[in-house]
Design a protein around this motif. Structure first.
Motif, PDB file in Angstrom:
ATOM      1  N   TYR A 182       0.830  -1.211   0.000  1.00 58.60           N
ATOM      2  CA  TYR A 182       0.000   0.000   0.000  1.00 58.60           C
ATOM      3  C   TYR A 182       0.863   1.260   0.000  1.00 58.60           C
ATOM      4  O   TYR A 182       0.969   1.975  -0.997  1.00 58.60           O
ATOM      5  CB  TYR A 182      -0.925  -0.032   1.214  1.00 58.60           C
ATOM      6  N   PHE A 183       1.559   1.497   1.118  1.00 58.57           N
ATOM      7  CA  PHE A 183       2.426   2.682   1.202  1.00 58.57           C
ATOM      8  C   PHE A 183       3.584   2.567   0.215  1.00 58.57           C
ATOM      9  O   PHE A 183       3.901   3.514  -0.519  1.00 58.57           O
ATOM     10  CB  PHE A 183       2.938   2.829   2.629  1.00 58.57           C
ATOM     11  N   GLY A 184       4.238   1.384   0.184  1.00 56.40           N
ATOM     12  CA  GLY A 184       5.383   1.213  -0.700  1.00 56.40           C
ATOM     13  C   GLY A 184       5.017   1.364  -2.159  1.00 56.40           C
ATOM     14  O   GLY A 184       5.776   1.937  -2.952  1.00 56.40           O
ATOM     15  N   GLY A 185       3.834   0.854  -2.555  1.00 56.66           N
ATOM     16  CA  GLY A 185       3.431   0.983  -3.949  1.00 56.66           C
ATOM     17  C   GLY A 185       3.270   2.425  -4.378  1.00 56.66           C
ATOM     18  O   GLY A 185       3.710   2.821  -5.471  1.00 56.66           O
ATOM     19  N   VAL A 186       2.631   3.250  -3.514  1.00 57.54           N
ATOM     20  CA  VAL A 186       2.444   4.669  -3.842  1.00 57.54           C
ATOM     21  C   VAL A 186       3.788   5.392  -3.872  1.00 57.54           C
ATOM     22  O   VAL A 186       4.075   6.179  -4.790  1.00 57.54           O
ATOM     23  CB  VAL A 186       1.488   5.326  -2.829  1.00 57.54           C
ATOM     24  N   LEU A 187       4.630   5.123  -2.872  1.00 54.91           N
ATOM     25  CA  LEU A 187       5.929   5.785  -2.810  1.00 54.91           C
ATOM     26  C   LEU A 187       6.795   5.424  -4.012  1.00 54.91           C
ATOM     27  O   LEU A 187       7.445   6.297  -4.616  1.00 54.91           O
ATOM     28  CB  LEU A 187       6.636   5.409  -1.499  1.00 54.91           C
ATOM     29  N   GLU A 188       6.806   4.148  -4.374  1.00 52.98           N
ATOM     30  CA  GLU A 188       7.630   3.718  -5.515  1.00 52.98           C
ATOM     31  C   GLU A 188       7.101   4.280  -6.838  1.00 52.98           C
ATOM     32  O   GLU A 188       7.868   4.548  -7.765  1.00 52.98           O
ATOM     33  CB  GLU A 188       7.688   2.196  -5.544  1.00 52.98           C
ATOM     34  N   TYR A 189       5.776   4.458  -6.930  1.00 53.89           N
ATOM     35  CA  TYR A 189       5.216   5.082  -8.128  1.00 53.89           C
ATOM     36  C   TYR A 189       5.748   6.506  -8.289  1.00 53.89           C
ATOM     37  O   TYR A 189       6.170   6.905  -9.392  1.00 53.89           O
ATOM     38  CB  TYR A 189       3.691   5.095  -8.029  1.00 53.89           C
ATOM     39  N   PHE A 190       5.753   7.265  -7.197  1.00 53.54           N
ATOM     40  CA  PHE A 190       6.265   8.631  -7.254  1.00 53.54           C
ATOM     41  C   PHE A 190       7.781   8.653  -7.488  1.00 53.54           C
ATOM     42  O   PHE A 190       8.305   9.582  -8.104  1.00 53.54           O
ATOM     43  CB  PHE A 190       5.922   9.394  -5.975  1.00 53.54           C
ATOM     44  N   MET A 191       8.503   7.633  -6.980  1.00 54.36           N
ATOM     45  CA  MET A 191       9.942   7.542  -7.266  1.00 54.36           C
ATOM     46  C   MET A 191      10.175   7.412  -8.775  1.00 54.36           C
ATOM     47  O   MET A 191      11.038   8.102  -9.345  1.00 54.36           O
ATOM     48  CB  MET A 191      10.543   6.324  -6.552  1.00 54.36           C
ATOM     49  N   ILE A 192       9.398   6.540  -9.409  1.00 55.83           N
ATOM     50  CA  ILE A 192       9.558   6.323 -10.854  1.00 55.83           C
ATOM     51  C   ILE A 192       9.214   7.597 -11.618  1.00 55.83           C
ATOM     52  O   ILE A 192       9.907   7.965 -12.581  1.00 55.83           O
ATOM     53  CB  ILE A 192       8.673   5.145 -11.300  1.00 55.83           C
ATOM     54  N   GLN A 193       8.143   8.289 -11.203  1.00 58.04           N
ATOM     55  CA  GLN A 193       7.771   9.539 -11.857  1.00 58.04           C
ATOM     56  C   GLN A 193       8.887  10.570 -11.731  1.00 58.04           C
ATOM     57  O   GLN A 193       9.198  11.297 -12.694  1.00 58.04           O
ATOM     58  CB  GLN A 193       6.481  10.083 -11.234  1.00 58.04           C
ATOM     59  N   SER A 194       9.500  10.638 -10.542  1.00 56.36           N
ATOM     60  CA  SER A 194      10.593  11.591 -10.328  1.00 56.36           C
ATOM     61  C   SER A 194      11.793  11.259 -11.202  1.00 56.36           C
ATOM     62  O   SER A 194      12.410  12.153 -11.797  1.00 56.36           O
ATOM     63  CB  SER A 194      10.992  11.604  -8.843  1.00 56.36           C
ATOM     64  N   LEU A 195      12.133   9.972 -11.302  1.00 56.75           N
ATOM     65  CA  LEU A 195      13.266   9.571 -12.129  1.00 56.75           C
ATOM     66  C   LEU A 195      12.995   9.846 -13.611  1.00 56.75           C
ATOM     67  O   LEU A 195      13.891  10.291 -14.341  1.00 56.75           O
ATOM     68  CB  LEU A 195      13.561   8.083 -11.909  1.00 56.75           C
ATOM     69  N   ASN A 196      11.768   9.612 -14.057  1.00 53.94           N
ATOM     70  CA  ASN A 196      11.418   9.893 -15.458  1.00 53.94           C
ATOM     71  C   ASN A 196      11.546  11.388 -15.762  1.00 53.94           C
ATOM     72  O   ASN A 196      12.030  11.783 -16.833  1.00 53.94           O
ATOM     73  CB  ASN A 196      10.002   9.418 -15.755  1.00 53.94           C
ATOM     74  N   GLN A 197      11.095  12.207 -14.814  1.00 54.68           N
ATOM     75  CA  GLN A 197      11.173  13.654 -15.019  1.00 54.68           C
ATOM     76  C   GLN A 197      12.622  14.119 -15.081  1.00 54.68           C
ATOM     77  O   GLN A 197      12.991  14.950 -15.923  1.00 54.68           O
ATOM     78  CB  GLN A 197      10.429  14.375 -13.894  1.00 54.68           C
ATOM     79  N   LYS A 198      13.455  13.573 -14.195  1.00 53.65           N
ATOM     80  CA  LYS A 198      14.872  13.958 -14.201  1.00 53.65           C
ATOM     81  C   LYS A 198      15.552  13.501 -15.491  1.00 53.65           C
ATOM     82  O   LYS A 198      16.391  14.237 -16.040  1.00 53.65           O
ATOM     83  CB  LYS A 198      15.577  13.371 -12.978  1.00 53.65           C
ATOM     84  N   SER A 199      15.216  12.317 -15.970  1.00 52.80           N
ATOM     85  CA  SER A 199      15.812  11.827 -17.223  1.00 52.80           C
ATOM     86  C   SER A 199      15.407  12.708 -18.390  1.00 52.80           C
ATOM     87  O   SER A 199      16.215  13.020 -19.265  1.00 52.80           O
ATOM     88  CB  SER A 199      15.383  10.388 -17.470  1.00 52.80           C
ATOM     89  N   SER A 200      14.130  13.132 -18.397  1.00 56.93           N
ATOM     90  CA  SER A 200      13.646  14.000 -19.472  1.00 56.93           C
ATOM     91  C   SER A 200      14.356  15.341 -19.457  1.00 56.93           C
ATOM     92  O   SER A 200      14.770  15.856 -20.505  1.00 56.93           O
ATOM     93  CB  SER A 200      12.137  14.192 -19.328  1.00 56.93           C
TER      94      SER A 200
END
Length: 612
Positions: free
Chosen positions: A187-205
């Motif tokens: 629950y918590f980990g899934g939401v947190l990891e989703y935002f981690m991936i979004q942050s990494l995608n934004q930084k890569s872009s």
């Protein structure tokens, strides 16, 4: 690549005693499948930095080679005591987690009213994801009947209240009833990891955009502008308000009350201003208030049955030639209460919040439990708020949740009033009343002045020179309340000078932080047009031994070189200061030279299309 997560709040009140040592962040990082075993073992040995004890830093490697840095801040006090650090933490964060216990309503209310608006303001120009985690199973949703509580609402934080807070912050709301694999990992980990991936995608872009931009203009790269040097960090000084008042009881300076037993043996000395700041019983005893003002028969009855005061010395007539007044003599009629009076006074002077410690000391002196309950009931009557009924449980919970509020908020009632005043300051043709006990406890210079071989020690009227009345009132307000709110940078500098004169170092640090905060919040256009002279502030800071502020101002001038170099005041810098600014200036002279050459190249024929 790296991801920075900042977590605020204490969620540990929501579980049983077996789970008290676990925290949301600690549990997630220990169980997450993203963290490798080697990194996990290092991770669980968290690094508590001595210089920043307000937060814990965790580091791990996730998604194979992504560095994860987590700052867990269980105490919201970091926003009050170290504003600079809290702002930097939010500024560097990729994800923010706000966590609280659903069974701690008062803490949630403080987060909602005080700290959530600060975070919202800091994120005003950012799009950082925020996760609000309501932790724990609700234990009691029946409204609290505690008469000392401010609100009569339930003691648990409802889901609707948490959702409303999430809407205000634009956050994701989660309810974690337990720290098990489902709630933490999925629950918590899934939401947190989703935002981690979004942050990494934004930084890569963003990184790819920078690469494409750098290859324009036929491969000619523009000069790289380095980041300005980091500004010096000013650390605030912790409050010692409670220890100042507690030490006043130990040294007994300026005591104006003497307690006696019924056989006229001296028991203890105290100060009317401190006693009246926490108790309506003492206000009634020392004629600060009349029975008509209080209108509570239990308080009036307690004052009459427990104490007998010498009325002739109650309100001595103050004159302008001497301040040596006889202390008020008070006889304690209850022998059991009298035997525990020293412990009760220590309890009051320490902020009136260590109720369990007071119970323990009284039980050691009085073996009979009936007598112990009788004395504790007397103490509750002394601390009673008019019109409310106390009980032991409510008194204990209220005083434990509101530490140090009885003294520093109530002493404000006596600030700048003649009630119980035993000294008058004459400043700019006006008089300002004060209380020697507060001044001696909070300011070492005044303690030496009023207790040494100086004229002020025996004078009721004390002249003050070189300070304006408004500045001196702000200084006294800090001594009484442990807080100050300067109206402007110039007023803060005047208050800093006054604090340096009286050697109150914490007030100096507060003024320094205020000046820095105000200057940093100025946009470049306002900084260029303002009539405020930063060089003049630098001169005053150096003259009054504010080394931290003067060093920061020099870095500030260097970091805004293009603005300050155009001001006439820039010529007032000394040779040493000018050399420092030139050495640390931003942007550097080398960069400006390279930028001019690059612009010339762009506009030259070399950059035109060869075919055309």
């Amino acid at each position: 690549m790296s991801v920075h997560v900042v977590a605020f709040g204490n969620e540990r009140g929501g579980f049983s005693e077996d789970d008290q040592q676990r925290s949301l962040i600690w549990t997630y990082l220990g169980r997450s499948a993203l963290v490798s075993e080697t990194d996990s073992s290092l991770l669980l040995n968290s690094a508590n930095y001595g210089r920043n004890p307000a937060f814990t830093e965790y580091q791990a490697c996730v998604f194979g080679n992504v560095r994860l840095v987590v700052h867990d801040c269980p105490l919201w006090d970091i926003f009050d005591s170290d504003w600079y650090t809290s702002r930097n933490l939010i500024g560097e964060a990729d994800i923010i987690v706000i966590k609280y216990s659903v069974n701690d309503k008062s803490s949630f209310q403080e987060v909602k009213d005080i700290y959530a608006p600060l975070i919202k303001k800091a994120l005003n120009h950012c799009s950082i994801p925020v996760i609000i985690s309501a932790v724990g199973a609700r234990q009691n949703e029946v409204p609290c009947t505690c008469p000392l509580c401010i609100s009569d609402r339930g003691s648990c934080v409802t889901a609707s209240e948490g959702i409303q807070l999430a809407k205000e912050l634009g956050a994701t709301y989660l309810e974690l009833h337990s720290l098990n694999d489902f709630y933490i990992g999925k629950y918590f980990g899934g939401v947190l990891e989703y935002f981690m991936i979004q942050s990494l995608n934004q930084k890569s872009s963003e990184k790819m955009k920078k690469r494409k931009k750098s290859h324009k203009c036929h491969g000619v790269k523009p000069p790289q502008l380095d980041q300005p040097e980091k500004m010096p960090i000013l650390k605030g000084e912790a409050s010692h308000y409670d220890s100042d008042l507690h030490n006043l009881l130990f040294c007994c300076q300026c005591a104006d009350v003497v307690f006696y037993s019924e056989d006229l043996k001296e028991v203890a000395e105290a100060h009317r201003i401190v006693l009246c700041s926490v108790s309506h019983v003492f206000m009634l005893l020392f004629n600060v208030k009349s029975p008509a003002d209080i209108q509570d028969s239990s308080i009036i009855r307690t004052a009459q049955t427990l104490f007998a005061a010498n009325r002739q010395a109650m309100l001595p007539v103050l004159n302008h030639n001497s301040s040596g007044n006889s202390p008020v003599r008070v006889i304690v009629k209850d022998s059991f209460f009298c035997s525990c009076l020293s412990d009760i006074l220590h309890f009051i002077y320490s902020g009136a919040f260590q109720w369990e410690l007071l119970e323990e000391h009284i039980k050691k002196k009085l073996k009979d439990l009936g007598n112990v309950e009788l004395v504790l009931e007397r103490v509750k009557c002394i601390l009673k708020i008019p019109g409310k009924v106390n009980n032991s449980r409510n008194c204990r919970s209220y005083l434990s949740k509101r530490p140090l509020q009885l003294c520093n908020s109530s002493l404000r009632l006596f600030f700048n009033t003649t009630v119980l005043a035993d000294v008058m300051f004459k400043i700019q043709g006006a008089t300002v009343p004060a209380h020697r006990a507060v001044l001696v406890a909070r300011c070492e210079v005044m303690a030496a002045m009023f207790n040494g071989n100086y004229a002020e020690s025996n004078s009721f009227l004390v002249p003050v020179y070189g300070i304006s009345k408004d500045t001196f009132l702000s200084f006294l307000e800090y001594l009484y309340t442990d807080s100050c709110c300067p109206a402007s940078i110039l007023q803060a500098m005047s208050l800093l000078i006054c604090a340096e004169m009286y050697q109150v170092s914490r007030l100096q640090h507060i003024c320094e932080l205020y000046i820095i905060t105000q200057l940093q919040s100025m946009p470049s256009r306002e900084l260029a047009s303002t009539s405020l002279s930063v060089v003049s502030l630098l001169r005053k800071a150096k003259f009054h031994n504010s080394d931290c502020l003067s060093n920061w101002l020099l870095h500030f001038i260097a970091s805004n070189y293009l603005i300050f170099s155009q001001k006439p005041e820039f010529e007032d810098l000394s040779v040493e200061e000018r050399n420092f600014v030139e050495m640390h200036r931003w942007p550097s002279s080398m960069y400006l030279k390279q930028l001019a050459e690059y612009r010339n190249y762009i506009h030259s024929r070399k950059c035109h299309c060869v075919v055309m």
